[in-house]
Enzyme design. Structure first.
Site, mmCIF file in Angstrom:
data_model
loop_
_atom_site.group_PDB
_atom_site.id
_atom_site.type_symbol
_atom_site.label_atom_id
_atom_site.label_comp_id
_atom_site.label_asym_id
_atom_site.label_seq_id
_atom_site.Cartn_x
_atom_site.Cartn_y
_atom_site.Cartn_z
ATOM 1 N N LYS A 36 -56.440 -81.596 -16.599
ATOM 2 C CA LYS A 36 -56.319 -80.145 -16.817
ATOM 3 C C LYS A 36 -56.811 -79.783 -18.213
ATOM 4 C CE LYS A 36 -52.635 -79.075 -18.611
ATOM 5 N NZ LYS A 36 -51.603 -78.659 -19.516
ATOM 6 N N LEU A 76 -44.008 -75.725 -19.689
ATOM 7 C CA LEU A 76 -44.388 -75.817 -18.279
ATOM 8 C C LEU A 76 -45.722 -76.548 -18.139
ATOM 9 C CD1 LEU A 76 -43.488 -72.149 -17.255
ATOM 10 C CD2 LEU A 76 -42.026 -74.162 -17.221
ATOM 11 N N PRO A 77 -46.111 -76.914 -16.904
ATOM 12 C CA PRO A 77 -47.333 -77.718 -16.768
ATOM 13 C C PRO A 77 -48.624 -77.018 -17.204
ATOM 14 C CG PRO A 77 -45.937 -77.937 -14.817
ATOM 15 C CD PRO A 77 -45.336 -76.846 -15.651
ATOM 16 N N LYS A 99 -55.273 -77.480 -29.725
ATOM 17 C CA LYS A 99 -54.712 -78.501 -28.819
ATOM 18 C C LYS A 99 -55.778 -79.039 -27.862
ATOM 19 C CE LYS A 99 -51.805 -80.850 -26.328
ATOM 20 N NZ LYS A 99 -51.349 -82.164 -26.778
ATOM 21 N N THR A 153 -49.384 -76.625 -22.786
ATOM 22 C CA THR A 153 -50.825 -76.601 -23.075
ATOM 23 C C THR A 153 -51.502 -75.797 -21.981
ATOM 24 O OG1 THR A 153 -50.682 -78.814 -24.034
ATOM 25 C CG2 THR A 153 -52.878 -77.992 -23.490
HETATM 26 P P1 NAD Z 1 -43.759 -82.140 -16.581
HETATM 27 O O1 NAD Z 1 -44.491 -81.869 -15.314
HETATM 28 O O2 NAD Z 1 -43.024 -83.420 -16.773
HETATM 29 O O3 NAD Z 1 -42.676 -80.949 -16.843
HETATM 30 C C1 NAD Z 1 -42.864 -79.608 -16.480
HETATM 31 C C2 NAD Z 1 -41.526 -79.060 -16.017
HETATM 32 O O4 NAD Z 1 -41.665 -77.657 -15.770
HETATM 33 C C3 NAD Z 1 -41.038 -79.698 -14.712
HETATM 34 O O5 NAD Z 1 -39.729 -80.204 -14.914
HETATM 35 C C4 NAD Z 1 -41.051 -78.535 -13.714
HETATM 36 O O6 NAD Z 1 -40.018 -78.608 -12.755
HETATM 37 C C5 NAD Z 1 -40.866 -77.354 -14.641
HETATM 38 N N1 NAD Z 1 -41.313 -76.067 -14.107
HETATM 39 C C6 NAD Z 1 -42.507 -75.742 -13.560
HETATM 40 N N2 NAD Z 1 -42.543 -74.437 -13.228
HETATM 41 C C7 NAD Z 1 -41.338 -73.923 -13.597
HETATM 42 C C8 NAD Z 1 -40.757 -72.624 -13.512
HETATM 43 N N3 NAD Z 1 -41.409 -71.583 -12.995
HETATM 44 N N4 NAD Z 1 -39.502 -72.456 -13.979
HETATM 45 C C9 NAD Z 1 -38.822 -73.504 -14.501
HETATM 46 N N5 NAD Z 1 -39.311 -74.749 -14.605
HETATM 47 C C10 NAD Z 1 -40.555 -74.954 -14.150
HETATM 48 O O7 NAD Z 1 -44.822 -81.920 -17.753
HETATM 49 P P2 NAD Z 1 -44.710 -82.418 -19.283
HETATM 50 O O8 NAD Z 1 -45.307 -83.767 -19.405
HETATM 51 O O9 NAD Z 1 -43.331 -82.142 -19.792
HETATM 52 O O10 NAD Z 1 -45.748 -81.402 -19.968
HETATM 53 C C11 NAD Z 1 -45.438 -80.027 -20.194
HETATM 54 C C12 NAD Z 1 -46.584 -79.408 -20.972
HETATM 55 O O11 NAD Z 1 -46.727 -80.110 -22.225
HETATM 56 C C13 NAD Z 1 -47.950 -79.503 -20.278
HETATM 57 O O12 NAD Z 1 -48.677 -78.332 -20.510
HETATM 58 C C14 NAD Z 1 -48.602 -80.707 -20.937
HETATM 59 O O13 NAD Z 1 -50.024 -80.620 -20.897
HETATM 60 C C15 NAD Z 1 -48.049 -80.609 -22.348
HETATM 61 N N6 NAD Z 1 -47.956 -81.878 -23.112
HETATM 62 C C16 NAD Z 1 -47.478 -83.020 -22.521
HETATM 63 C C17 NAD Z 1 -47.379 -84.194 -23.268
HETATM 64 C C18 NAD Z 1 -46.856 -85.484 -22.672
HETATM 65 O O14 NAD Z 1 -47.012 -86.543 -23.331
HETATM 66 N N7 NAD Z 1 -46.244 -85.483 -21.501
HETATM 67 C C19 NAD Z 1 -47.767 -84.202 -24.626
HETATM 68 C C20 NAD Z 1 -48.213 -83.021 -25.197
HETATM 69 C C21 NAD Z 1 -48.289 -81.857 -24.430
#
Ligand code: NAD
Length: 294
Positions: A246, A65-66, A171, A96
């Protein structure tokens, strides 16, 4: 066979879940965005109508999740998911989030007899798609041994960072360093181009010289230098700038709690906030390049 609930199918969660399916795991998936659920159902996952529905028969629960508030909102409180998960199951929380938020979920899970690991990842969307993520794991070593085959289907390097919350600490340190590298690379690219150099030539010289770093290897912020980098696709996909802001905020909280001096991290946070104020929060974090060219 293990029944896995996967919650959060965004930029990272969707390709991670896909790799579990490819590895032959049985998955029930949920996201607030139905299209993401449908995409994985077409590839063999079962659809869940809610997070509670996803965990009903699961022995492993994975969430991606975000931010902290989404994770705390999902698992904790009276209607929280921990009350629905079968005791003896294992939660792999891969978002994260603040180390303290992770520790809160650890404690609440332990009180219900549920195992938990904080297991944030590095490697970006390309690493998620290729199954080559790095996992930074906090929690008990026995839980990590149970989780290892599942993590191995999504990642290449699996590190035990330490006890509950330690994965998140690692992280946050890593992403502070990544942000500083990205900003430094963007600044140098803009300087070189403004001084008459071809961006591709400059990028290659720095990549192979002492300024070389991960952003020059895999993720150049200058449009057109790397065909598959978000910079060459209008800064779409990848890792949103608002998520990097964040993470830099989390690094500043950790610095405050430990009286650490992190001037580069503090400046990086300010620059990302500026980028967000200009309406670029949903763009990939390499869009920080815009601060130096517009
Ligand atoms: P994103 O916003 O693309 O995906 C998050 C998903 O969670 C969305 O599809 C949203 O609809 C869903 N969501 C939110 N609340 C929810 C709930 N209560 N129930 C079900 N689904 C829910 O974000 P992302 O890029 O996939 O990143 C996710 C995490 O990974 C973050 O914490 C980010 O910091 C970390 N991260 C991202 C990357 C990257 O390159 N994108 C790399 C490493 C770590």
């Amino acid at each position: 066979m293990t029944q896995i609930a996967f919650i959060g199918l965004g930029h990272m969660g969707l390709p991670m879940a896909r790799n579990l399916l490819k590895a032959g795991q049985r998955l029930k998936v949920f996201d607030l965005v139905q299209a993401a659920v449908d995409e994985l159902v077409a590839e063999g996952a079962s659809p869940a109508s809610s997070a509670a529905d996803a965990v009903r028969d699961a022995t492993v629960v994975i969430s991606m999740l975000p931010a902290s508030r989404h994770v705390e909102g999902l698992y904790l409180g009276d209607g929280g998911l921990l009350a629905q998960i079968v005791p003896g199951s294992l939660v792999l929380e891969c978002s994260t989030i603040a180390p303290d938020a992770a520790r809160k979920v650890h404690a609440a899970a332990a009180a219900r007899g549920i195992g938990m690991l904080d297991a944030p990842v590095s490697g970006g969307t390309a690493g998620a798609a290729a199954g080559t993520l790095t996992f930074m794991v906090g929690g008990k070593a026995e839980a990590l041994e149970k989780a290892r085959p599942i993590l191995a289907a999504m990642g290449k390097n699996i590190f035990h960072a330490g006890p509950d919350g330690a994965g998140q600490v690692a992280k946050v340190c890593n992403n502070q360093l990544l942000a500083v590298q990205m900003i430094g690379t963007a600044e140098a690219m803009a300087l070189g181009v403004a001084s008459g150099l071809d961006p591709a030539v400059l990028a290659e010289i720095m990549r192979q010289s002492s300024g070389g770093n991960w952003t020059l290897e895999k993720y150049n912020p200058w449009p057109g230098v790397m065909e598959n980098a978000p910079a060459s696709k209008g800064y779409s996909g990848g890792f949103m700038a608002e998520l990097m802001a964040k993470d830099l905020g989390l690094a500043q909280e950790a610095a405050q709690a430990t009286a650490s001096s992190t001037p580069m991290g503090a400046l990086a946070l300010q620059l990302y906030r500026l980028l967000l104020k200009q309406g670029n929060g949903k763009l990939d974090f390499s869009a920080v390049q815009k601060l130096f060219v517009e």
